[in-house]
Design a protein around this motif. Structure first.
Motif, PDB file in Angstrom:
ATOM      1  N   ALA A 163      -9.658  -2.660  -1.104  1.00  0.00           N
ATOM      2  CA  ALA A 163      -8.719  -1.699  -0.521  1.00  0.00           C
ATOM      3  C   ALA A 163      -8.635  -1.835   0.995  1.00  0.00           C
ATOM      4  CB  ALA A 163      -9.119  -0.281  -0.906  1.00  0.00           C
ATOM      5  N   SER A 170      -6.566   1.931  -7.204  1.00  0.00           N
ATOM      6  CA  SER A 170      -5.826   3.192  -7.245  1.00  0.00           C
ATOM      7  C   SER A 170      -6.802   4.351  -7.072  1.00  0.00           C
ATOM      8  CB  SER A 170      -5.058   3.343  -8.564  1.00  0.00           C
ATOM      9  OG  SER A 170      -5.950   3.339  -9.659  1.00  0.00           O
ATOM     10  N   SER A 182      -6.788   8.510  -4.907  1.00  0.00           N
ATOM     11  CA  SER A 182      -6.047   9.620  -4.311  1.00  0.00           C
ATOM     12  C   SER A 182      -6.528   9.853  -2.887  1.00  0.00           C
ATOM     13  CB  SER A 182      -6.236  10.899  -5.139  1.00  0.00           C
ATOM     14  OG  SER A 182      -7.603  11.273  -5.155  1.00  0.00           O
ATOM     15  N   VAL A 183      -5.715  10.567  -2.127  1.00  0.00           N
ATOM     16  CA  VAL A 183      -6.065  10.945  -0.770  1.00  0.00           C
ATOM     17  C   VAL A 183      -5.512  12.348  -0.520  1.00  0.00           C
ATOM     18  CG1 VAL A 183      -3.969   9.920   0.240  1.00  0.00           C
ATOM     19  CG2 VAL A 183      -6.009  10.251   1.660  1.00  0.00           C
ATOM     20  N   VAL A 225      -2.785   7.236  -4.677  1.00  0.00           N
ATOM     21  CA  VAL A 225      -2.935   6.076  -3.802  1.00  0.00           C
ATOM     22  C   VAL A 225      -2.862   4.803  -4.643  1.00  0.00           C
ATOM     23  CG1 VAL A 225      -4.644   4.756  -2.474  1.00  0.00           C
ATOM     24  CG2 VAL A 225      -4.239   7.166  -1.952  1.00  0.00           C
ATOM     25  N   VAL A 255      -9.913   7.911   1.688  1.00  0.00           N
ATOM     26  CA  VAL A 255      -9.337   7.670   0.366  1.00  0.00           C
ATOM     27  C   VAL A 255     -10.425   7.719  -0.699  1.00  0.00           C
ATOM     28  CG1 VAL A 255      -8.176   5.958  -1.082  1.00  0.00           C
ATOM     29  CG2 VAL A 255      -7.437   6.291   1.281  1.00  0.00           C
ATOM     30  N   CYS A 279      -0.412   4.892   0.559  1.00  0.00           N
ATOM     31  CA  CYS A 279      -1.570   5.763   0.811  1.00  0.00           C
ATOM     32  C   CYS A 279      -1.156   6.938   1.671  1.00  0.00           C
ATOM     33  CB  CYS A 279      -2.695   4.994   1.505  1.00  0.00           C
ATOM     34  SG  CYS A 279      -3.292   3.565   0.620  1.00  0.00           S
ATOM     35  N   ALA A 318      -6.571   2.464   5.945  1.00  0.00           N
ATOM     36  CA  ALA A 318      -6.817   3.440   4.878  1.00  0.00           C
ATOM     37  C   ALA A 318      -8.235   3.993   4.939  1.00  0.00           C
ATOM     38  CB  ALA A 318      -6.557   2.790   3.521  1.00  0.00           C
ATOM     39  N   LEU A 345      -2.956   0.436  -3.988  1.00  0.00           N
ATOM     40  CA  LEU A 345      -3.035  -0.734  -3.108  1.00  0.00           C
ATOM     41  C   LEU A 345      -3.039  -1.989  -3.974  1.00  0.00           C
ATOM     42  CD1 LEU A 345      -5.552   1.427  -1.931  1.00  0.00           C
ATOM     43  CD2 LEU A 345      -4.867   0.097   0.061  1.00  0.00           C
ATOM     44  N   ALA A 386       0.841  -1.197   0.000  1.00  0.00           N
ATOM     45  CA  ALA A 386       0.000   0.000   0.000  1.00  0.00           C
ATOM     46  C   ALA A 386       0.874   1.244   0.000  1.00  0.00           C
ATOM     47  CB  ALA A 386      -0.929   0.009   1.214  1.00  0.00           C
TER      48      ALA A 386
END
Length: 291
Positions: A212, A248, A250-251, A260, A224, A116, A219, A262, A114
């Motif tokens: 995820a 995939s 974003s955060v 992001v 996320v 993140c 996460a 995972l 991951a």
């Protein structure tokens, strides 16, 4: 009838197949039906084929049977709302799954990664799935220690409670069931032929979240935003060899949107599966009490 029993070779079945049906009854009720057939396929090699199937009745509590309302309505209409069918590809996947889960135990290498923002890791674990005394027990080896668990309980190899923090291992084990349910309910594409097939399933929002948060439970607290995800299943010689998970998105970190990623890989290890493996009696006793 043979097309129902062996749909994977339906296009090659001879028109002159003969099927035998044996029926056993007890007090005017059917107890058992046995189907058997012999013949050849319409392929170049005229391959011999033998098919056998057993249908055994079971007692059930009619009061406890709960048939969904939508099913009752569909039966009355005589139609179905969806076009989902047991295709050759789905049959191939489910057959491989059934073969694997039918074993007393099997081993897999579990790699989780991951990226993140504040959460980043790359773990390589060994997971065993064991059928023991009516229990399906998972065992994950981490840092030289063995963690055993079922849906409701977790313990170490001595049957004692483990320290907080290992619950994420139970979440990672859910990836197996997530992949299975996605196969049943999702659409997939297939590449390959002969001995090797690769199936790719696109994930909806709910599926992405399930994958995820099984890979990285923490996460979920970050808010996320997941944008794409998929599951890829590899079969080789009709056996399940690998399942790859990816998500995939974003955060937001402070004021910036950070990418992001995972990923998870489950690789079936037949070499380890063939080894003798037994669950300690203390573990069976502890987990059995919680079942």
């Amino acid at each position: 009838m043979l097309e129902i029993l062996v749909p994977q070779v339906a296009d090659e079945l001879s028109d002159a197949q003969v099927i035998r049906i044996e029926l056993q009854e007890n007090q005017d009720e059917i107890d058992y039906i046995h189907f058997s057939a012999n013949g050849t396929l319409n392929d170049n090699a005229k391959t011999d084929v033998t098919v056998e199937a057993d249908l055994t009745t079971m007692e059930y509590d009619s009061q406890a049977a709960n048939i969904p309302t939508k099913v009752k309505k569909a039966v009355k209409r005589g139609t179905k709302e969806s076009n989902n069918e047991l295709t050759e590809d789905l049959f191939r996947i489910l057959s491989a799954w059934k073969e694997l889960e039918g074993r007393d135990h099997f081993a897999s290498n579990l790699q989780l990664s991951a990226d993140c923002g504040p959460i980043a890791f790359n773990d390589n674990l060994q997971m065993l799935r064991v059928n023991e005394e009516d229990l399906t027990i998972y065992c994950i080896q981490k840092n030289g220690n063995y963690i055993y668990f079922i849906d409701k309980a977790i313990c170490n190899q001595y049957g004692n409670a483990v320290e907080t923090g290992n619950e994420e291992l139970m979440e990672a084990a859910k990836l197996w069931n997530i992949a299975y349910q996605t196969c049943l309910n999702g659409d997939f594409s297939c590449t390959g032929s002969g001995d090797r097939y690769i199936y790719t399933l696109k994930l909806d929002q709910e599926g992405m979240e399930s994958v995820a948060y099984a890979i990285a439970p923490e996460a979920k607290k970050l808010g996320v935003s997941l944008e794409s995800g998929s599951i890829q299943i590899t079969l080789n010689k009709e056996h399940l060899r690998m399942i790859h998970f990816s998500c995939s998105g974003s955060v937001k970190v402070v004021t910036a949107d950070v990418p992001v990623s995972l990923n998870g890989d489950v690789r079936i290890d037949d070499a380890d599966t063939e080894l003798e493996f037994s669950v300690p009696e203390s573990v069976i006793q502890t987990l059995g009490e919680e079942e």
